[in-house]
Design a protein around this motif. Structure first.
Motif, PDB file in Angstrom:
ATOM      1  N   ALA A  49       0.863  -1.189   0.000  1.00 16.98           N
ATOM      2  CA  ALA A  49       0.000   0.000   0.000  1.00 16.98           C
ATOM      3  C   ALA A  49       0.894   1.232   0.000  1.00 16.98           C
ATOM      4  CB  ALA A  49      -0.914   0.005   1.221  1.00 16.98           C
ATOM      5  N   VAL A  50       0.588   2.164  -0.868  1.00 16.42           N
ATOM      6  CA  VAL A  50       1.316   3.430  -0.941  1.00 16.42           C
ATOM      7  C   VAL A  50       0.294   4.559  -0.918  1.00 16.42           C
ATOM      8  CG1 VAL A  50       3.322   2.504  -2.163  1.00 16.42           C
ATOM      9  CG2 VAL A  50       1.400   3.388  -3.466  1.00 16.42           C
TER      10      VAL A  50
ATOM     11  N   ALA B 175      -0.552  15.319  -3.347  1.00 11.62           N
ATOM     12  CA  ALA B 175      -0.903  16.242  -4.416  1.00 11.62           C
ATOM     13  C   ALA B 175       0.172  16.281  -5.503  1.00 11.62           C
ATOM     14  CB  ALA B 175      -1.125  17.642  -3.851  1.00 11.62           C
ATOM     15  N   ASN B 176       1.405  15.937  -5.147  1.00 11.38           N
ATOM     16  CA  ASN B 176       2.506  16.006  -6.096  1.00 11.38           C
ATOM     17  C   ASN B 176       3.152  14.667  -6.423  1.00 11.38           C
ATOM     18  OD1 ASN B 176       2.446  18.892  -6.336  1.00 11.38           O
ATOM     19  ND2 ASN B 176       3.331  18.973  -4.308  1.00 11.38           N
ATOM     20  N   ASP B 177       2.727  13.612  -5.776  1.00 11.88           N
ATOM     21  CA  ASP B 177       3.302  12.280  -6.001  1.00 11.88           C
ATOM     22  C   ASP B 177       2.211  11.322  -6.446  1.00 11.88           C
ATOM     23  OD1 ASP B 177       6.004  12.844  -5.072  1.00 11.88           O
ATOM     24  OD2 ASP B 177       5.116  12.943  -3.067  1.00 11.88           O
ATOM     25  N   PHE B 178       2.408  10.735  -7.623  1.00 15.24           N
ATOM     26  CA  PHE B 178       1.449   9.790  -8.166  1.00 15.24           C
ATOM     27  C   PHE B 178       2.167   8.501  -8.518  1.00 15.24           C
ATOM     28  CE2 PHE B 178      -0.153  14.004  -8.979  1.00 15.24           C
ATOM     29  CZ  PHE B 178      -1.477  13.906  -8.607  1.00 15.24           C
ATOM     30  N   PHE B 179       1.432   7.391  -8.542  1.00 12.26           N
ATOM     31  CA  PHE B 179       1.996   6.099  -8.865  1.00 12.26           C
ATOM     32  C   PHE B 179       1.236   5.496 -10.039  1.00 12.26           C
ATOM     33  CE2 PHE B 179       2.782   7.000  -4.462  1.00 12.26           C
ATOM     34  CZ  PHE B 179       4.130   6.715  -4.336  1.00 12.26           C
ATOM     35  N   LEU B 180       1.977   5.018 -11.001  1.00 12.89           N
ATOM     36  CA  LEU B 180       1.391   4.329 -12.142  1.00 12.89           C
ATOM     37  C   LEU B 180       1.676   2.850 -11.962  1.00 12.89           C
ATOM     38  CD1 LEU B 180       0.073   4.288 -14.939  1.00 12.89           C
ATOM     39  CD2 LEU B 180       2.351   4.639 -15.904  1.00 12.89           C
ATOM     40  N   VAL B 181       0.634   2.061 -11.808  1.00 10.81           N
ATOM     41  CA  VAL B 181       0.784   0.629 -11.599  1.00 10.81           C
ATOM     42  C   VAL B 181       0.665  -0.067 -12.947  1.00 10.81           C
ATOM     43  CG1 VAL B 181      -0.169  -1.414 -10.474  1.00 10.81           C
ATOM     44  CG2 VAL B 181      -0.170   0.800  -9.288  1.00 10.81           C
TER      45      VAL B 181
END
Length: 90
Positions: free
Chosen positions: A52-53, A57-63
């Motif tokens: 889990a991450v 607002a400035n950090d996104f994760f692409l799975v």
């Protein structure tokens, strides 16, 4: 209205709970399998790893999931038109 899959419904419930309950969010980030078991009664097999991450607002994760052929051998390649997917084409 589109019908959501069971997986999507569970994911929505987990996210909602994490937004509303800081203790659950902390537990989910520290040990997601235990948090899901204790809160929702979801028991994941030992061979399944779950991470889990938390986005900001400035950090996104692409799975990037495994390709369909890794899950279902002999499946055809899926072709997605980027313009249609992102709504940028006309």
């Amino acid at each position: 209205m589109a019908v959501k899959t069971t997986e999507a419904l569970i994911k929505t419930q987990v996210i909602q709970k994490a937004w509303e309950d800081p203790a659950f969010r902390a537990s989910l980030l520290a040990d997601p399998k235990s948090a899901l078991r204790e809160t929702f009664g979801i028991e994941l097999p030992d061979h399944i790893r779950l991470t889990a991450v938390e986005e900001s607002a400035n950090d996104f994760f692409l799975v990037i999931p495994p390709p369909p052929s890794a899950i279902l051998p002999n499946t055809e390649r899926l072709v997605i038109e980027p313009a249609a997917m992102w709504g940028t084409g006309g």
